[in-house]
Design a protein around this motif. Structure first.
Motif, PDB file in Angstrom:
ATOM      1  N   ASP A 128       1.066  -1.352   0.051  1.00 24.41           N
ATOM      2  CA  ASP A 128      -0.110   0.156  -0.017  1.00 24.41           C
ATOM      3  C   ASP A 128       0.882   1.253   0.213  1.00 24.41           C
ATOM      4  OD1 ASP A 128      -1.434   2.243   0.458  1.00 24.41           O
ATOM      5  OD2 ASP A 128      -2.700   0.969   2.304  1.00 24.41           O
ATOM      6  N   LEU A 129       1.006   1.989  -1.190  1.00 26.08           N
ATOM      7  CA  LEU A 129       1.942   2.907  -1.299  1.00 26.08           C
ATOM      8  C   LEU A 129       1.033   4.307  -1.387  1.00 26.08           C
ATOM      9  CD1 LEU A 129       4.911   4.045  -1.870  1.00 26.08           C
ATOM     10  CD2 LEU A 129       4.480   3.977  -4.161  1.00 26.08           C
ATOM     11  N   PHE A 130       0.873   4.708  -0.266  1.00 25.63           N
ATOM     12  CA  PHE A 130      -0.017   6.145  -0.096  1.00 25.63           C
ATOM     13  C   PHE A 130      -1.559   5.886  -1.024  1.00 25.63           C
ATOM     14  CE2 PHE A 130       4.273   7.651  -0.084  1.00 25.63           C
ATOM     15  CZ  PHE A 130       4.417   8.333   0.932  1.00 25.63           C
ATOM     16  N   GLY A 131      -2.029   4.770  -0.716  1.00 22.71           N
ATOM     17  CA  GLY A 131      -3.324   4.136  -1.121  1.00 22.71           C
ATOM     18  C   GLY A 131      -3.274   3.543  -2.477  1.00 22.71           C
ATOM     19  N   HIS A 132      -2.170   3.362  -2.956  1.00 28.51           N
ATOM     20  CA  HIS A 132      -2.060   2.685  -4.238  1.00 28.51           C
ATOM     21  C   HIS A 132      -1.320   1.102  -3.974  1.00 28.51           C
ATOM     22  CE1 HIS A 132      -3.340   6.390  -6.312  1.00 28.51           C
ATOM     23  NE2 HIS A 132      -2.423   7.153  -5.527  1.00 28.51           N
ATOM     24  N   GLN A 133      -1.706   0.165  -5.021  1.00 31.02           N
ATOM     25  CA  GLN A 133      -1.388  -1.109  -4.993  1.00 31.02           C
ATOM     26  C   GLN A 133      -0.075  -1.242  -5.750  1.00 31.02           C
ATOM     27  OE1 GLN A 133      -3.025  -4.586  -6.961  1.00 31.02           O
ATOM     28  NE2 GLN A 133      -3.057  -5.433  -4.907  1.00 31.02           N
ATOM     29  N   VAL A 134       1.092  -1.336  -5.181  1.00 30.17           N
ATOM     30  CA  VAL A 134       2.270  -1.685  -6.221  1.00 30.17           C
ATOM     31  C   VAL A 134       2.769  -2.998  -5.609  1.00 30.17           C
ATOM     32  CG1 VAL A 134       3.081   0.741  -6.533  1.00 30.17           C
ATOM     33  CG2 VAL A 134       3.909  -0.496  -4.627  1.00 30.17           C
ATOM     34  N   ASP A 140      -0.264  23.935  -6.439  1.00 28.28           N
ATOM     35  CA  ASP A 140      -2.003  23.717  -6.532  1.00 28.28           C
ATOM     36  C   ASP A 140      -2.086  22.583  -7.279  1.00 28.28           C
ATOM     37  OD1 ASP A 140      -4.599  23.938  -7.554  1.00 28.28           O
ATOM     38  OD2 ASP A 140      -4.222  26.221  -8.061  1.00 28.28           O
ATOM     39  N   MET A 141      -2.974  21.390  -6.572  1.00 26.39           N
ATOM     40  CA  MET A 141      -3.278  20.197  -7.188  1.00 26.39           C
ATOM     41  C   MET A 141      -4.243  20.298  -8.423  1.00 26.39           C
ATOM     42  SD  MET A 141      -1.583  17.846  -5.963  1.00 26.39           S
ATOM     43  CE  MET A 141      -0.816  17.288  -4.548  1.00 26.39           C
ATOM     44  N   ASP A 142      -4.898  21.462  -8.550  1.00 22.85           N
ATOM     45  CA  ASP A 142      -5.555  21.614  -9.983  1.00 22.85           C
ATOM     46  C   ASP A 142      -4.609  21.747 -11.036  1.00 22.85           C
ATOM     47  OD1 ASP A 142      -7.889  21.518  -8.519  1.00 22.85           O
ATOM     48  OD2 ASP A 142      -8.389  23.528  -8.108  1.00 22.85           O
ATOM     49  N   HIS A 143      -3.418  22.037 -11.011  1.00 24.10           N
ATOM     50  CA  HIS A 143      -2.706  22.290 -12.000  1.00 24.10           C
ATOM     51  C   HIS A 143      -1.767  20.829 -12.338  1.00 24.10           C
ATOM     52  CE1 HIS A 143      -2.321  26.941 -11.530  1.00 24.10           C
ATOM     53  NE2 HIS A 143      -3.471  26.504 -11.738  1.00 24.10           N
ATOM     54  N   LEU A 144      -2.122  19.908 -11.955  1.00 20.36           N
ATOM     55  CA  LEU A 144      -1.623  18.463 -12.148  1.00 20.36           C
ATOM     56  C   LEU A 144      -1.223  18.373 -13.568  1.00 20.36           C
ATOM     57  CD1 LEU A 144      -0.289  15.721 -10.946  1.00 20.36           C
ATOM     58  CD2 LEU A 144      -3.043  14.641 -11.336  1.00 20.36           C
ATOM     59  N   PHE A 145      -2.089  18.596 -14.398  1.00 17.23           N
ATOM     60  CA  PHE A 145      -2.070  18.499 -16.143  1.00 17.23           C
ATOM     61  C   PHE A 145      -2.105  19.724 -16.752  1.00 17.23           C
ATOM     62  CE2 PHE A 145      -4.205  14.545 -14.241  1.00 17.23           C
ATOM     63  CZ  PHE A 145      -2.963  13.697 -14.741  1.00 17.23           C
ATOM     64  N   LEU A 164       2.054  13.861  -3.754  1.00 17.02           N
ATOM     65  CA  LEU A 164       1.777  13.907  -2.634  1.00 17.02           C
ATOM     66  C   LEU A 164       1.438  15.583  -2.299  1.00 17.02           C
ATOM     67  CD1 LEU A 164       4.788  12.283  -0.803  1.00 17.02           C
ATOM     68  CD2 LEU A 164       2.221  11.275  -0.904  1.00 17.02           C
ATOM     69  N   ASP A 165       0.906  15.879  -1.126  1.00 14.29           N
ATOM     70  CA  ASP A 165       0.658  17.422  -0.891  1.00 14.29           C
ATOM     71  C   ASP A 165       2.115  17.769  -0.511  1.00 14.29           C
ATOM     72  OD1 ASP A 165       0.890  17.326   1.996  1.00 14.29           O
ATOM     73  OD2 ASP A 165      -0.926  16.643   2.278  1.00 14.29           O
ATOM     74  N   TRP A 166       2.061  18.995  -0.400  1.00 18.04           N
ATOM     75  CA  TRP A 166       3.472  19.740  -0.425  1.00 18.04           C
ATOM     76  C   TRP A 166       3.987  19.509   1.050  1.00 18.04           C
ATOM     77  CZ3 TRP A 166       5.231  22.619  -4.623  1.00 18.04           C
ATOM     78  CH2 TRP A 166       6.677  23.061  -4.375  1.00 18.04           C
ATOM     79  N   ASN A 167       3.445  19.534   1.994  1.00 20.45           N
ATOM     80  CA  ASN A 167       3.752  19.060   3.253  1.00 20.45           C
ATOM     81  C   ASN A 167       4.437  17.634   3.619  1.00 20.45           C
ATOM     82  OD1 ASN A 167       3.587  21.895   4.327  1.00 20.45           O
ATOM     83  ND2 ASN A 167       1.727  21.465   5.196  1.00 20.45           N
TER      84      ASN A 167
END
Length: 136
Positions: A39-45, A129-134, A75-78
Motif C-alpha cells: 500500500d503506497l499512499f493508497g495505491h497498490q504496487v 496547486d493540485m488543480d495544475h497537475l495536468f 503528494l501534498d506539499w507538506n
C-alpha cells in the motif's frame, strides 16, 4: 481519484520490502516468496522477484538524467517535504535531489527521485496547486 496498480521487478525482494516499508512508509499487503503487494499512499504496487534486471535508460530533463522507467506518487506539499526529510534521516541517497520546477508558473511542482535497493527509480512529486497537475 482511483488507486492505481503497478508491478515492477526486483532482484532482492527482502531489501525492496524493507526499503518501501522503513524508508518510504508503505504498508505490506498480500505476499508470497516471489512477490509482495504494498500500500503506497493508497495505491497498490507489487514487487516481483526476478533473477536479473537490465540497465535503466535515462532521459535529460532540466539538466538531470531522469530514469526513463520510474513510478511514484503525487503528494501534498507538506507530505512531500516530510518524505524528503525522512529519506535524508535514513541516509537514502537521492538520484535527483528535491527541487522545484516551473516556479511561479502553472504546474509549479516539487520533485525528487530515489532508487530502491534493486535499482528501481521512484519519483515523488508535489504541486503548489493540485488543480495544475495536468496544466500546460
Amino acid at each position: 481519484m482511483q488507486p492505481f496498480h503497478l508491478a515492477f521487478p526486483t532482484t532482492d525482494l527482502a531489501a525492496t520490502r524493507a526499503f518501501l516499508v522503513d524508508a518510504i512508509g508503505a504498508r505490506v499487503g498480500r505476499e508470497s516468496e516471489r512477490w509482495v503487494d504494498f500500500d503506497l499512499f493508497g495505491h497498490q504496487v507489487t514487487a516481483h522477484l526476478v533473477d536479473a534486471a537490465g540497465a535503466a535508460p535515462t532521459n535529460p530533463v532540466d539538466g538531470h538524467a531522469v530514469p526513463a522507467f520510474h513510478f511514484g506518487v503525487v503528494l501534498d506539499w507538506n507530505a512531500w517535504e516530510a518524505l524528503a526529510e525522512r529519506l535524508r534521516e535514513r541516509g537514502v541517497p537521492f538520484v535527483i535531489e528535491p527541487y522545484v520546477r516551473f516556479a511561479g508558473k502553472p504546474g509549479e511542482q516539487g520533485t525528487f527521485f530515489v532508487r530502491d535497493p534493486a535499482g528501481t527509480a521512484l519519483e515523488f512529486k508535489t504541486f503548489r496547486d493540485m488543480d495544475h497537475l495536468f496544466a500546460t
